[in-house]
Design a protein around this motif. Structure first.
Motif, PDB file in Angstrom:
ATOM      1  N   PRO A  24      38.401  37.708  27.428  1.00 27.87           N
ATOM      2  CA  PRO A  24      38.929  37.172  28.689  1.00 27.87           C
ATOM      3  C   PRO A  24      40.248  37.806  29.129  1.00 27.87           C
ATOM      4  N   ALA A  25      41.155  38.082  28.189  1.00 23.43           N
ATOM      5  CA  ALA A  25      42.437  38.687  28.561  1.00 23.43           C
ATOM      6  C   ALA A  25      42.229  40.067  29.170  1.00 23.43           C
ATOM      7  N   TYR A  26      41.244  40.810  28.675  1.00 24.49           N
ATOM      8  CA  TYR A  26      40.957  42.130  29.243  1.00 24.49           C
ATOM      9  C   TYR A  26      40.481  41.983  30.690  1.00 24.49           C
ATOM     10  N   GLN A  27      39.669  40.959  30.944  1.00 22.73           N
ATOM     11  CA  GLN A  27      39.200  40.728  32.309  1.00 22.73           C
ATOM     12  C   GLN A  27      40.347  40.331  33.232  1.00 22.73           C
ATOM     13  N   THR A  28      41.242  39.484  32.728  1.00 20.32           N
ATOM     14  CA  THR A  28      42.394  39.084  33.532  1.00 20.32           C
ATOM     15  C   THR A  28      43.212  40.297  33.952  1.00 20.32           C
ATOM     16  N   ARG A  29      43.419  41.222  33.007  1.00 21.29           N
ATOM     17  CA  ARG A  29      44.204  42.414  33.333  1.00 21.29           C
ATOM     18  C   ARG A  29      43.419  43.356  34.247  1.00 21.29           C
ATOM     19  N   ALA A  30      42.120  43.477  34.023  1.00 14.11           N
ATOM     20  CA  ALA A  30      41.311  44.300  34.933  1.00 14.11           C
ATOM     21  C   ALA A  30      41.385  43.752  36.349  1.00 14.11           C
ATOM     22  N   ASN A  31      41.451  42.431  36.460  1.00 14.08           N
ATOM     23  CA  ASN A  31      41.541  41.796  37.780  1.00 14.08           C
ATOM     24  C   ASN A  31      42.895  42.000  38.441  1.00 14.08           C
ATOM     25  N   GLN A  32      43.865  42.494  37.679  1.00 12.70           N
ATOM     26  CA  GLN A  32      45.181  42.764  38.260  1.00 12.70           C
ATOM     27  C   GLN A  32      45.217  44.092  39.008  1.00 12.70           C
ATOM     28  N   VAL A  33      44.166  44.902  38.886  1.00 17.28           N
ATOM     29  CA  VAL A  33      44.011  46.041  39.794  1.00 17.28           C
ATOM     30  C   VAL A  33      43.784  45.445  41.176  1.00 17.28           C
ATOM     31  N   THR A  34      44.570  45.850  42.163  1.00 20.84           N
ATOM     32  CA  THR A  34      44.399  45.274  43.495  1.00 20.84           C
ATOM     33  C   THR A  34      43.912  46.333  44.472  1.00 20.84           C
ATOM     34  N   GLN A  35      43.081  45.878  45.403  1.00 27.35           N
ATOM     35  CA  GLN A  35      42.600  46.787  46.441  1.00 27.35           C
ATOM     36  C   GLN A  35      43.748  47.323  47.277  1.00 27.35           C
ATOM     37  N   THR A  36      44.737  46.472  47.540  1.00 28.34           N
ATOM     38  CA  THR A  36      45.884  46.909  48.334  1.00 28.34           C
ATOM     39  C   THR A  36      46.639  48.035  47.639  1.00 28.34           C
ATOM     40  N   ASN A  37      46.907  47.883  46.350  1.00 28.43           N
ATOM     41  CA  ASN A  37      47.617  48.932  45.619  1.00 28.43           C
ATOM     42  C   ASN A  37      46.827  50.240  45.614  1.00 28.43           C
TER      43      ASN A  37
END
Length: 391
Positions: A24-37
């Motif tokens: 789950p922690a890996y998914q949380t960090r993967a989700n921190q990639v943002t489309q805006t960035n």
């Protein structure tokens, strides 16, 4: 990336995949990639122009990259330059090192080139460059058992000049190995094509006799893990292929284990003036970024416990904007917990065309046929997506 050689796409089902656990922690960090960035980085890369090795634009891009890492909090001891010459010109590879907690002297390399030939090279390879930056930002303070090197190579388009210099002078010195590598993870040309959206990424493995064949089986096993991480932490599907002429090849020739990402279908814009922001698919790059962050954590064995400062993804990332292409009306699907938001439509030069407050149905009937950027903002966060207006 060079012209593809001997491309052989193989179904992932052809391989016996070893199961990997979802963390789950890996998914949380993967989700921190943002489309805006991702979108902003791609646009910034495009604005830096044609980055021919040794040119002023090439140097400006190197300095832009260094400034990004400094903004992320990497200090001078972590940032180094590997200088090499190509003909009568000089260029530099940029290397950022994050030290591991258990195996500080064994490295996971994630790399991609930043030089271009004819055009701004937003897919080849602003896409890989942007993903490396997002991964480095997100993992800056995340403990990893293995050390990680984020490497931006120059001279790739002239025949892997920068990466060859790095392998022969840093990884090895006088043919004596100086750095022990776990895996080299290369990301090159993953921009996709806006007119042909894809949900599949190519995962590349060593299937050649370059440098001997002892690293072929470990490369295939590592690429299987890359494919598993892709399906675990991103919405993308995977296809397996052989490696091509990109920056992992000098490592391969020295016996190191390599893997990588490459787009499918191939846009055909590489090495031309058409490799621009207008022709890529930022959503595809965003999804490849999520897969890359998931895989990099797996390769480097990142902590499975979230730090106190780590947060989940931008709440706007779940917003849907459709249909795309649109003709008269653009629908903005907003999560129920967001009450106040704004929508802006900009042309590809950044000029504001129209703005709306709390409107879920946007009238675009008066817009000319073409590509636009739609930005939704709420509570200090923003998400930008490319939309096509087709009359």
């Amino acid at each position: 990336m060079k012209k593809l050689k001997g491309l052989l796409l193989l179904s992932l089902a052809s391989y016996s995949l070893q199961a990997q656990s979802f963390i789950p922690a890996y998914q949380t960090r993967a989700n921190q990639v943002t489309q805006t960035n991702i979108t902003n980085l791609l646009q910034d890369f495009a604005n830096l122009g044609v980055k021919t090795t040794g040119s002023t634009a090439n140097t400006n891009t190197l300095n832009w990259l260094k400034a990004k890492y400094q903004t992320f909090g990497y200090d001078a001891s972590q940032i180094s330059e590997d200088i090499f010459t190509y003909g009568s010109t000089t260029s530099k590879n940029l290397v950022i090192t994050k030290t591991g907690t258990v195996y500080p002297n064994i490295y996971v390399i994630i790399c991609g080139h930043y030089d271009t030939i004819t055009g701004p090279g937003v897919s080849d390879n602003g896409s890989g460059t942007s993903i490396l930056l997002e991964a480095a930002r997100i993992l800056k303070d995340v403990p990893t058992e293995y050390s990680v090197k984020f490497i931006h190579f120059s001279g790739e388009e002239q025949g892997l000049v920068g990466s060859t210099h790095y392998v022969n002078n840093v990884v090895f010195s006088n043919n004596v190995r100086q750095l022990n590598l776990k895996v080299v993870f290369n990301i090159d040309q993953v921009g996709g094509k806006i007119t042909n959206p894809s949900n599949t990424i190519v995962c590349e493995s060593d299937q050649s006799s370059a440098g001997g064949t002892a690293n072929n089986a470990p490369s295939l096993a590592m690429t299987q893990q890359l494919a598993n991480c892709t399906t675990l932490y991103s919405p993308l599907q995977t296809t397996m292929s052989n490696a091509y002429a990109s920056d992992y090849v000098p490592f391969e020739a020295k016996g190191d284990i390599i893997t990588g990402f490459y787009e499918t279908p191939v846009s055909g814009n590489q090495h031309t003036a058409n490799d621009t922001f207008a022709n890529i698919d930022p959503t595809y790059v965003f999804n490849v970024g999520k897969a890359a962050v998931g895989a990099l954590q797996h390769f480097a064995v990142a902590s499975s416990v979230l730090g106190t400062k780590e947060s989940d993804s931008n709440k706007l990332e779940s917003i849907k904007i459709y249909p795309n292409p649109a003709k008269d009306v653009l629908n903005v699907e907003i999560p129920s917990n967001i009450r106040n938001f704004s929508v802006e439509i900009n042309d590809m030069s950044g000029k504001l065309i129209s703005a709306f407050e709390n409107e879920r149905k946007i009238n675009v009937s008066k817009l000319s046929k073409g590509v636009y950027m739609c930005t939704v903002k709420s509570d200090g966060e923003a998400i930008t997506k490319k939309v096509i207006i087709d009359k």
